[in-house]
Scaffold this motif. Structure first.
Motif, PDB file in Angstrom:
ATOM      1  N   PHE A  97      27.217   1.896 -37.869  1.00 53.80           N
ATOM      2  CA  PHE A  97      26.910   2.327 -36.504  1.00 53.80           C
ATOM      3  C   PHE A  97      26.122   1.244 -35.774  1.00 53.80           C
ATOM      4  O   PHE A  97      26.403   0.907 -34.625  1.00 53.80           O
ATOM      5  CB  PHE A  97      26.097   3.623 -36.515  1.00 53.80           C
ATOM      6  CG  PHE A  97      26.907   4.858 -36.732  1.00 53.80           C
ATOM      7  CD1 PHE A  97      27.738   5.351 -35.740  1.00 53.80           C
ATOM      8  CD2 PHE A  97      26.840   5.561 -37.921  1.00 53.80           C
ATOM      9  CE1 PHE A  97      28.491   6.496 -35.926  1.00 53.80           C
ATOM     10  CE2 PHE A  97      27.579   6.713 -38.127  1.00 53.80           C
ATOM     11  CZ  PHE A  97      28.413   7.186 -37.133  1.00 53.80           C
ATOM     12  N   ALA A  98      25.097   0.711 -36.458  1.00 50.15           N
ATOM     13  CA  ALA A  98      24.237  -0.292 -35.834  1.00 50.15           C
ATOM     14  C   ALA A  98      25.019  -1.549 -35.483  1.00 50.15           C
ATOM     15  O   ALA A  98      24.838  -2.133 -34.405  1.00 50.15           O
ATOM     16  CB  ALA A  98      23.072  -0.628 -36.758  1.00 50.15           C
ATOM     17  N   SER A 108      10.995  -3.606 -37.568  1.00 51.40           N
ATOM     18  CA  SER A 108      11.676  -2.924 -38.672  1.00 51.40           C
ATOM     19  C   SER A 108      11.060  -1.575 -39.043  1.00 51.40           C
ATOM     20  O   SER A 108      11.772  -0.570 -39.113  1.00 51.40           O
ATOM     21  CB  SER A 108      11.726  -3.856 -39.896  1.00 51.40           C
ATOM     22  OG  SER A 108      12.444  -3.268 -40.937  1.00 51.40           O
ATOM     23  N   PRO A 109       9.753  -1.466 -39.288  1.00 53.15           N
ATOM     24  CA  PRO A 109       9.198  -0.156 -39.662  1.00 53.15           C
ATOM     25  C   PRO A 109       9.357   0.894 -38.565  1.00 53.15           C
ATOM     26  O   PRO A 109       9.575   2.084 -38.851  1.00 53.15           O
ATOM     27  CB  PRO A 109       7.717  -0.458 -39.921  1.00 53.15           C
ATOM     28  CG  PRO A 109       7.655  -1.929 -40.148  1.00 53.15           C
ATOM     29  CD  PRO A 109       8.719  -2.518 -39.285  1.00 53.15           C
ATOM     30  N   ASP A 131      17.926  -2.146 -40.711  1.00 49.89           N
ATOM     31  CA  ASP A 131      17.045  -0.991 -40.533  1.00 49.89           C
ATOM     32  C   ASP A 131      17.849   0.305 -40.501  1.00 49.89           C
ATOM     33  O   ASP A 131      17.398   1.343 -40.991  1.00 49.89           O
ATOM     34  CB  ASP A 131      16.235  -1.140 -39.242  1.00 49.89           C
ATOM     35  CG  ASP A 131      15.394  -2.403 -39.235  1.00 49.89           C
ATOM     36  OD1 ASP A 131      15.058  -2.892 -40.329  1.00 49.89           O
ATOM     37  OD2 ASP A 131      15.081  -2.900 -38.136  1.00 49.89           O
ATOM     38  N   GLY A 132      19.037   0.241 -39.907  1.00 50.19           N
ATOM     39  CA  GLY A 132      19.915   1.399 -39.957  1.00 50.19           C
ATOM     40  C   GLY A 132      20.348   1.688 -41.375  1.00 50.19           C
ATOM     41  O   GLY A 132      20.373   2.838 -41.816  1.00 50.19           O
ATOM     42  N   PHE A 133      20.701   0.625 -42.107  1.00 49.05           N
ATOM     43  CA  PHE A 133      21.117   0.768 -43.501  1.00 49.05           C
ATOM     44  C   PHE A 133      20.046   1.465 -44.335  1.00 49.05           C
ATOM     45  O   PHE A 133      20.323   2.451 -45.025  1.00 49.05           O
ATOM     46  CB  PHE A 133      21.418  -0.620 -44.076  1.00 49.05           C
ATOM     47  CG  PHE A 133      21.761  -0.618 -45.542  1.00 49.05           C
ATOM     48  CD1 PHE A 133      23.074  -0.546 -45.953  1.00 49.05           C
ATOM     49  CD2 PHE A 133      20.765  -0.688 -46.519  1.00 49.05           C
ATOM     50  CE1 PHE A 133      23.406  -0.539 -47.313  1.00 49.05           C
ATOM     51  CE2 PHE A 133      21.079  -0.683 -47.875  1.00 49.05           C
ATOM     52  CZ  PHE A 133      22.397  -0.610 -48.272  1.00 49.05           C
ATOM     53  N   ILE A 134      18.813   0.974 -44.277  1.00 51.98           N
ATOM     54  CA  ILE A 134      17.780   1.563 -45.125  1.00 51.98           C
ATOM     55  C   ILE A 134      17.414   2.977 -44.663  1.00 51.98           C
ATOM     56  O   ILE A 134      17.015   3.810 -45.468  1.00 51.98           O
ATOM     57  CB  ILE A 134      16.531   0.656 -45.213  1.00 51.98           C
ATOM     58  CG1 ILE A 134      15.657   1.103 -46.410  1.00 51.98           C
ATOM     59  CG2 ILE A 134      15.741   0.651 -43.917  1.00 51.98           C
ATOM     60  CD1 ILE A 134      14.496   0.179 -46.710  1.00 51.98           C
ATOM     61  N   SER A 135      17.603   3.270 -43.385  1.00 53.29           N
ATOM     62  CA  SER A 135      17.372   4.642 -42.921  1.00 53.29           C
ATOM     63  C   SER A 135      18.317   5.605 -43.632  1.00 53.29           C
ATOM     64  O   SER A 135      17.904   6.666 -44.121  1.00 53.29           O
ATOM     65  CB  SER A 135      17.573   4.739 -41.404  1.00 53.29           C
ATOM     66  OG  SER A 135      16.603   3.984 -40.708  1.00 53.29           O
ATOM     67  N   GLY A 136      19.605   5.240 -43.703  1.00 49.84           N
ATOM     68  CA  GLY A 136      20.563   6.072 -44.418  1.00 49.84           C
ATOM     69  C   GLY A 136      20.278   6.127 -45.903  1.00 49.84           C
ATOM     70  O   GLY A 136      20.413   7.181 -46.544  1.00 49.84           O
ATOM     71  N   LEU A 137      19.867   4.979 -46.471  1.00 49.59           N
ATOM     72  CA  LEU A 137      19.548   4.937 -47.896  1.00 49.59           C
ATOM     73  C   LEU A 137      18.373   5.850 -48.227  1.00 49.59           C
ATOM     74  O   LEU A 137      18.402   6.605 -49.211  1.00 49.59           O
ATOM     75  CB  LEU A 137      19.222   3.507 -48.308  1.00 49.59           C
ATOM     76  CG  LEU A 137      19.066   3.260 -49.809  1.00 49.59           C
ATOM     77  CD1 LEU A 137      20.442   3.271 -50.491  1.00 49.59           C
ATOM     78  CD2 LEU A 137      18.369   1.930 -50.069  1.00 49.59           C
ATOM     79  N   ILE A 153      12.479  -5.990 -47.813  1.00 47.42           N
ATOM     80  CA  ILE A 153      11.948  -7.350 -47.850  1.00 47.42           C
ATOM     81  C   ILE A 153      11.859  -7.946 -46.442  1.00 47.42           C
ATOM     82  O   ILE A 153      10.898  -8.645 -46.108  1.00 47.42           O
ATOM     83  CB  ILE A 153      12.810  -8.244 -48.767  1.00 47.42           C
ATOM     84  CG1 ILE A 153      12.777  -7.694 -50.204  1.00 47.42           C
ATOM     85  CG2 ILE A 153      12.282  -9.680 -48.752  1.00 47.42           C
ATOM     86  CD1 ILE A 153      13.724  -8.389 -51.167  1.00 47.42           C
ATOM     87  N   ASP A 154      12.859  -7.687 -45.595  1.00 43.82           N
ATOM     88  CA  ASP A 154      12.768  -7.983 -44.160  1.00 43.82           C
ATOM     89  C   ASP A 154      12.226  -9.391 -43.915  1.00 43.82           C
ATOM     90  O   ASP A 154      11.250  -9.566 -43.179  1.00 43.82           O
ATOM     91  CB  ASP A 154      11.872  -6.923 -43.485  1.00 43.82           C
ATOM     92  CG  ASP A 154      11.804  -7.078 -41.970  1.00 43.82           C
ATOM     93  OD1 ASP A 154      12.826  -7.440 -41.377  1.00 43.82           O
ATOM     94  OD2 ASP A 154      10.713  -6.859 -41.406  1.00 43.82           O
ATOM     95  N   TYR A 155      12.854 -10.380 -44.494  1.00 40.70           N
ATOM     96  CA  TYR A 155      12.347 -11.751 -44.403  1.00 40.70           C
ATOM     97  C   TYR A 155      12.719 -12.399 -43.072  1.00 40.70           C
ATOM     98  O   TYR A 155      13.890 -12.544 -42.740  1.00 40.70           O
ATOM     99  CB  TYR A 155      12.897 -12.582 -45.567  1.00 40.70           C
ATOM    100  CG  TYR A 155      12.417 -14.013 -45.608  1.00 40.70           C
ATOM    101  CD1 TYR A 155      11.072 -14.334 -45.404  1.00 40.70           C
ATOM    102  CD2 TYR A 155      13.313 -15.052 -45.871  1.00 40.70           C
ATOM    103  CE1 TYR A 155      10.641 -15.650 -45.454  1.00 40.70           C
ATOM    104  CE2 TYR A 155      12.888 -16.378 -45.930  1.00 40.70           C
ATOM    105  CZ  TYR A 155      11.546 -16.672 -45.711  1.00 40.70           C
ATOM    106  OH  TYR A 155      11.110 -17.970 -45.777  1.00 40.70           O
TER     107      TYR A 155
END
Length: 636
Positions: A308-309, A39-40, A279-285, A168-170
């Motif tokens: 996109f992802a 994720s990171p 991860d794509g979502f939070i990149s845009g956020l 959170i990436d659980y």
């Protein structure tokens, strides 16, 4: 104060092996595609594509996969100064598959892996405080050693007034509450995990998670109750992802309905692959958050990047560039399966190509027929001579950027393989020399399946002898073969160079090549590179350049070929071509190697003398090109 970095992510870094076959069991996968993962790491790459200056803090192994992650991050524009090479542990590995729209099996190979050895000593205070934000993910809170590293970075950030965010990436099995075979599982209740998360949530300004991830953070499967429990310990903006319903952001108290939060435009796309979508979502956020956009805009970016992802194969490779995202938002959706939107995929391809080839000086020794006709030629001697050509090219390159070669696999296989990883641009021919209509090298196979074996840095080169006056049957046959080749090249992740030579077919004027260029675009062929004859007039160059730019403003550019011209004639053609910014350089062969080849094949020239002569001629042509380009820039 201007910060060096926009954000630093911290945590997992792995290699993803994605099953290529869609719809089968992971047990039955026959081949895999290799991507960066974790994720990171995905977030660092995703935000870099969106124009943010990102960095990663993690660990990788001292082996091929660790180097792959470093190199791929660098190609994506991610700062890797915070990535530590662990001398004792291997890089983490994940094997993933796409079973159907609901099942995405994955196996984490993370037993004592490199990134789980991240420790406090790996956290450099100066590096952390060089960023505007630090982004952590939940997995690295699961072990005391990695937790200590994350908390050190967070406390440094908070002390310096730097923003902090948590995904959170659980992953239950990474917390030890599910088995190795449960990698796909996204929720298993655990008081221990809830307690650990609640103890750290006060350290964040932004917390992002799915409804299930807020369930684990808040200790209840009632989403609103879980959000309220998180709100009790944290003043962060809470962003809750709701799948097809989009996402909502809560800055203050949690309302009576999830629908009462801030929301952004959603995109009703076909679900192909949910892995990496978060991860794509939070990149845009993060792009919207750090750019100071309001929450509806930031969430629109996030939803689009997640879309996109979800519609593509792989995680990080699926994420859009900033140019692609703006194109998509401006044009709008035309079909729900984005990976089959040809116009959008062309923008994605063109804006994610790796390498800076704004200048390209190419020694072309992909000639086959010309060598085979020389006295003294044998296949063995031909291959040995091409190795000498490579030595000459490397001598001129001397580790600098902007140099390339064209060589083949039939005669020049040893040189072709030796060039890999050298930093040279490498073009590789596919046509049988002199063929018209086009006939492909037999080694490619009738289905062009050999492309699967090509090194990804090889550029597919095709020479077409064609003319606007070609009869309909010839034109149709050649266009069908070009289209088939470029489709196969793209499917295998290979760039494509199209060389057109009309002067060997019929008379030419200032519009001949421009007409051919338009004909190829009209059938949906978008070469990454064009290789064109040296025109004799500015009008011919302008017509050709305009034909390319009105169809494909994102093309790599043009290289001008030599056609065995004398050096003085090449100098004149370079001076004319260099006036066009779209012309990036040249690809010249026999002018450089012709005399050496003839003498060496007959045993009249030593290896060292051949290398020296070819290197001297190549270097001289490079100097002529550089002088022409400098003169054109000065005149402009």
């Amino acid at each position: 104060m201007q910060k060096k970095l926009d954000l630093i992510t911290i945590g997992r870094s792995s290699v993803d092996l994605y099953g290529d076959q869609v719809g089968g069991r992971l047990e039955d996968m026959g081949s895999f595609s290799k991507y960066i993962g974790g994720s990171p790491t995905n977030i660092a790459a995703g935000t870099a594509r969106l124009g943010l200056k990102s960095a990663l803090i993690s660990r990788v192994g001292d082996e091929h996969m660790g180097r792959f992650i470093r190199e791929e991050l660098a190609r994506e524009g991610v700062e890797t100064a915070g990535v530590v090479t662990d001398p004792e542990r291997l890089t983490a590995l994940v094997i993933l598959g796409i079973r159907d729209e609901d099942q995405f099996p994955l196996i984490f190979y993370r037993e004592n892996c490199a990134d789980m050895a991240l420790c406090e000593d790996d956290i450099d205070p100066d590096f952390v405080t060089s960023a505007r934000a630090v982004v952590a993910t939940g997995t690295h809170l699961s072990h005391p050693r990695t937790e200590a590293a994350v908390l050190k970075a967070l406390h440094l950030a908070r002390g310096a007034g730097i923003r902090t965010a948590l995904d959170i990436d659980y992953r239950p099995n990474l917390w030890g509450v599910a088995g190795h075979g449960e990698g796909e599982s996204r929720f298993v209740a655990s008081d221990k995990v809830t307690e650990k998360l609640l103890s750290t949530l006060h350290l964040f300004d932004l917390i992002v998670g799915t409804e299930e991830e807020f369930h684990i953070a808040g200790g209840t499967t009632d989403t609103l109750a879980a959000l309220r429990r998180v709100r009790e310990v944290s003043e962060a903006t809470l962003v809750c992802k709701r799948g097809a319903l989009g996402a909502v952001a809560f800055e203050d108290a949690i309302p009576e309905s999830l629908d009462a939060g801030h929301s952004g435009q959603g995109f009703p796309i076909e679900v192909f692959n949910v892995l990496g979508a978060g991860d794509g979502f939070i990149s845009g956020l993060l792009k919207g958050w750090l750019d100071g956009e309001d929450w509806p805009t930031a969430l629109k970016y996030a939803n689009a990047c997640g879309a996109f992802a979800v519609s593509r194969h792989g995680c990080a490779p699926a994420y859009p560039t900033w140019e692609e995202l703006r194109f998509f938002l401006g044009r709008g959706m035309t079909r729900p399966d984005l990976r089959n939107d040809a116009e959008l995929e062309q923008v994605h391809w063109a804006t994610t190509r790796k390498g800076d080839w704004s200048s390209l000086r190419t020694f072309a020794f992909d000639h086959r027929m010309q060598l085979e006709e020389m006295p003294g030629y044998t296949l063995e001697r031909g291959g040995a001579f091409k190795e000498l050509c490579l030595q000459a090219a490397l001598k001129v390159q001397a580790g600098q950027a902007g140099y390339g070669i064209l060589t083949d696999n039939r005669i020049g296989r040893a040189a072709l393989h030796a060039a890999s990883g050298s930093g040279l641009w490498i073009g590789r021919p596919t046509e049988l020399p002199g063929s018209r209509p086009i006939v492909f090298e037999p080694e490619l196979g009738p289905d062009l399946g050999q492309f699967r074996e090509w090194a990804r840095e090889n550029v597919v080169k095709l020479l077409v002898f064609c003319h606007p006056d070609d009869d309909a049957a010839t034109r149709e046959l050649q266009e069908e073969r070009v289209k088939r080749l470029v489709t196969a090249a793209r499917r295998n992740g290979l760039e494509f160079l199209l060389e057109v030579i009309p002067s060997k077919v019929g008379p030419v004027d200032d519009t001949t090549t421009a007409t051919l260029i338009q004909q190829f675009y009209d059938i949906g062929v978008y070469p990454d590179w064009w290789k064109l004859e040296p025109f004799k007039t500015e009008a011919a160059w302008q017509n050709a350049v305009q034909a390319i730019e009105r169809n494909d403003p994102r093309t790599r550019g043009i290289v001008v070929l030599g056609l065995d011209a004398p050096e003085a004639e090449l100098a004149a053609s370079f001076a004319l071509a260099a006036k066009q910014p779209l012309v990036k350089g040249f690809a010249v062969g026999r002018t450089i190697f012709g005399d050496a080849a003839r003498a060496w094949m007959k045993g009249e020239m030593s290896d060292a003398a051949a290398v020296e002569q070819m290197a001297e001629r190549f270097a001289r042509l490079c100097g002529i090109w550089d002088k022409a380009r400098a003169g054109a820039l000065a005149a402009a």
